[in-house]
Write a protein that holds these residues in place. Structure first.
Motif, mmCIF file in Angstrom:
data_model
loop_
_atom_site.group_PDB
_atom_site.id
_atom_site.type_symbol
_atom_site.label_atom_id
_atom_site.label_comp_id
_atom_site.label_asym_id
_atom_site.label_seq_id
_atom_site.Cartn_x
_atom_site.Cartn_y
_atom_site.Cartn_z
ATOM 1 N N LYS A 28 19.755 28.317 36.443
ATOM 2 C CA LYS A 28 20.327 28.488 35.102
ATOM 3 C C LYS A 28 19.635 27.561 34.096
ATOM 4 O O LYS A 28 19.279 27.981 32.994
ATOM 5 C CB LYS A 28 21.830 28.207 35.142
ATOM 6 C CG LYS A 28 22.509 28.335 33.807
ATOM 7 C CD LYS A 28 24.003 28.078 33.927
ATOM 8 C CE LYS A 28 24.663 28.227 32.575
ATOM 9 N NZ LYS A 28 26.119 28.069 32.666
ATOM 10 N N ASP A 31 16.197 28.807 33.233
ATOM 11 C CA ASP A 31 16.291 29.926 32.284
ATOM 12 C C ASP A 31 16.602 29.426 30.874
ATOM 13 O O ASP A 31 16.049 29.934 29.898
ATOM 14 C CB ASP A 31 17.358 30.931 32.729
ATOM 15 C CG ASP A 31 16.887 31.816 33.870
ATOM 16 O OD1 ASP A 31 15.658 31.919 34.096
ATOM 17 O OD2 ASP A 31 17.761 32.409 34.541
ATOM 18 N N LEU A 32 17.480 28.448 30.761
ATOM 19 C CA LEU A 32 17.807 27.884 29.447
ATOM 20 C C LEU A 32 16.565 27.267 28.803
ATOM 21 O O LEU A 32 16.347 27.426 27.599
ATOM 22 C CB LEU A 32 18.915 26.839 29.585
ATOM 23 C CG LEU A 32 20.299 27.373 29.979
ATOM 24 C CD1 LEU A 32 21.211 26.221 30.408
ATOM 25 C CD2 LEU A 32 20.913 28.174 28.848
ATOM 26 N N ARG A 34 13.411 28.133 29.443
ATOM 27 C CA ARG A 34 12.521 29.258 29.102
ATOM 28 C C ARG A 34 12.935 29.931 27.794
ATOM 29 O O ARG A 34 12.103 30.396 27.040
ATOM 30 C CB ARG A 34 12.574 30.327 30.199
ATOM 31 C CG ARG A 34 11.566 30.195 31.261
ATOM 32 C CD ARG A 34 11.604 31.407 32.208
ATOM 33 N NE ARG A 34 11.237 30.990 33.521
ATOM 34 C CZ ARG A 34 12.076 30.604 34.479
ATOM 35 N NH1 ARG A 34 13.371 30.620 34.286
ATOM 36 N NH2 ARG A 34 11.618 30.215 35.637
ATOM 37 N N HIS A 35 14.240 29.995 27.576
ATOM 38 C CA HIS A 35 14.759 30.699 26.395
ATOM 39 C C HIS A 35 15.007 29.779 25.207
ATOM 40 O O HIS A 35 15.429 30.236 24.145
ATOM 41 C CB HIS A 35 16.022 31.472 26.767
ATOM 42 C CG HIS A 35 15.743 32.589 27.717
ATOM 43 N ND1 HIS A 35 16.069 32.519 29.050
ATOM 44 C CD2 HIS A 35 15.116 33.776 27.544
ATOM 45 C CE1 HIS A 35 15.669 33.626 29.657
ATOM 46 N NE2 HIS A 35 15.082 34.399 28.768
ATOM 47 N N GLY A 36 14.757 28.485 25.380
ATOM 48 C CA GLY A 36 14.853 27.558 24.257
ATOM 49 C C GLY A 36 16.269 27.230 23.827
ATOM 50 O O GLY A 36 16.515 26.952 22.654
ATOM 51 N N ASP A 37 17.202 27.223 24.756
ATOM 52 C CA ASP A 37 18.585 26.851 24.438
ATOM 53 C C ASP A 37 18.677 25.319 24.468
ATOM 54 O O ASP A 37 19.184 24.722 25.415
ATOM 55 C CB ASP A 37 19.552 27.493 25.434
ATOM 56 C CG ASP A 37 20.994 27.352 25.017
ATOM 57 O OD1 ASP A 37 21.318 26.409 24.252
ATOM 58 O OD2 ASP A 37 21.814 28.177 25.464
ATOM 59 N N THR A 38 18.170 24.717 23.415
ATOM 60 C CA THR A 38 17.978 23.270 23.349
ATOM 61 C C THR A 38 19.263 22.489 23.577
ATOM 62 O O THR A 38 19.292 21.556 24.379
ATOM 63 C CB THR A 38 17.362 22.879 21.990
ATOM 64 O OG1 THR A 38 16.143 23.601 21.836
ATOM 65 C CG2 THR A 38 17.101 21.387 21.899
ATOM 66 N N ALA A 65 9.605 25.229 28.744
ATOM 67 C CA ALA A 65 9.913 25.266 27.313
ATOM 68 C C ALA A 65 8.628 25.311 26.482
ATOM 69 O O ALA A 65 8.536 26.059 25.507
ATOM 70 C CB ALA A 65 10.761 24.064 26.925
ATOM 71 N N HIS A 68 6.802 28.719 26.675
ATOM 72 C CA HIS A 68 7.524 29.793 25.987
ATOM 73 C C HIS A 68 7.775 29.492 24.511
ATOM 74 O O HIS A 68 8.502 30.227 23.844
ATOM 75 C CB HIS A 68 8.820 30.111 26.730
ATOM 76 C CG HIS A 68 8.567 30.745 28.063
ATOM 77 N ND1 HIS A 68 8.242 32.068 28.208
ATOM 78 C CD2 HIS A 68 8.527 30.213 29.314
ATOM 79 C CE1 HIS A 68 8.037 32.337 29.492
ATOM 80 N NE2 HIS A 68 8.194 31.224 30.180
ATOM 81 N N HIS A 70 9.100 26.735 22.721
ATOM 82 C CA HIS A 70 10.348 26.146 22.236
ATOM 83 C C HIS A 70 10.177 24.654 21.959
ATOM 84 O O HIS A 70 10.513 23.800 22.782
ATOM 85 C CB HIS A 70 11.477 26.412 23.229
ATOM 86 C CG HIS A 70 11.669 27.864 23.506
ATOM 87 N ND1 HIS A 70 12.057 28.762 22.528
ATOM 88 C CD2 HIS A 70 11.491 28.588 24.634
ATOM 89 C CE1 HIS A 70 12.118 29.975 23.055
ATOM 90 N NE2 HIS A 70 11.777 29.894 24.333
ATOM 91 N N THR A 73 13.236 22.276 22.212
ATOM 92 C CA THR A 73 13.633 22.016 23.595
ATOM 93 C C THR A 73 12.673 21.008 24.230
ATOM 94 O O THR A 73 13.109 20.078 24.925
ATOM 95 C CB THR A 73 13.683 23.321 24.412
ATOM 96 O OG1 THR A 73 14.526 24.255 23.737
ATOM 97 C CG2 THR A 73 14.202 23.090 25.811
#
Length: 143
Positions: A28, A31-32, A34-38, A65, A68, A70, A73
């Protein structure tokens, strides 16, 4: 006399690294990143997830990060002690990945946190030369 020991013994001593819940949490967090959920990545690291956590390919949270795109992040992880130069299992560094992907803001953040442009295979310098990114070569002091 008692043989009682305070140390856990037997099957109840589970190696946490192979605990399905730990593996799920790690997946998880990757994935965070990779998706830039800083904010969420930062909260997990603040709560104890290692800033230098790596996946089965040796990719760190910073690598994922950075690759991808970000920047926020990457910066949050670096501020929390992540290694700007940590290579993956193929010898690639986050800096070289950011150069390859054209992520100049991330390149600058990594350099500001001490990333070595000559580290890795190929290095960020070699990658910049390959793609004729003269402005980055200047930044790296490798004209």
């Amino acid at each position: 006399m008692s043989d009682a020991s305070t140390e856990p013994q037997g099957p109840e001593t589970v190696e946490h690294a192979h605990d399905p819940e730990v593996l799920h949490l790690a997946a998880k967090v990757f994935d965070l990143a990779r998706h830039g959920d800083t904010d969420t990545v930062a909260a997990y690291v603040d709560a104890g997830v290692p800033a230098n956590l790596t996946n089965d390919k040796g990719d760190s949270l910073v690598m994922l990060a950075a690759y991808h795109g970000h920047a926020a992040t990457v910066e949050a992880l670096l501020q929390r002690g992540a290694d700007a130069d940590r290579p993956n299992d193929r010898g690639q560094t986050p800096l070289a990945g950011a150069v390859f992907k054209g992520e100049d803001e991330i390149v600058k953040a990594l350099i500001a946190h001490g990333a070595d442009p000559s580290a890795g295979t190929p290095s960020a310098i070699e990658t910049a030369r390959m793609f004729e990114k003269t402005e980055l070569l200047t930044l790296f002091g490798a004209q």
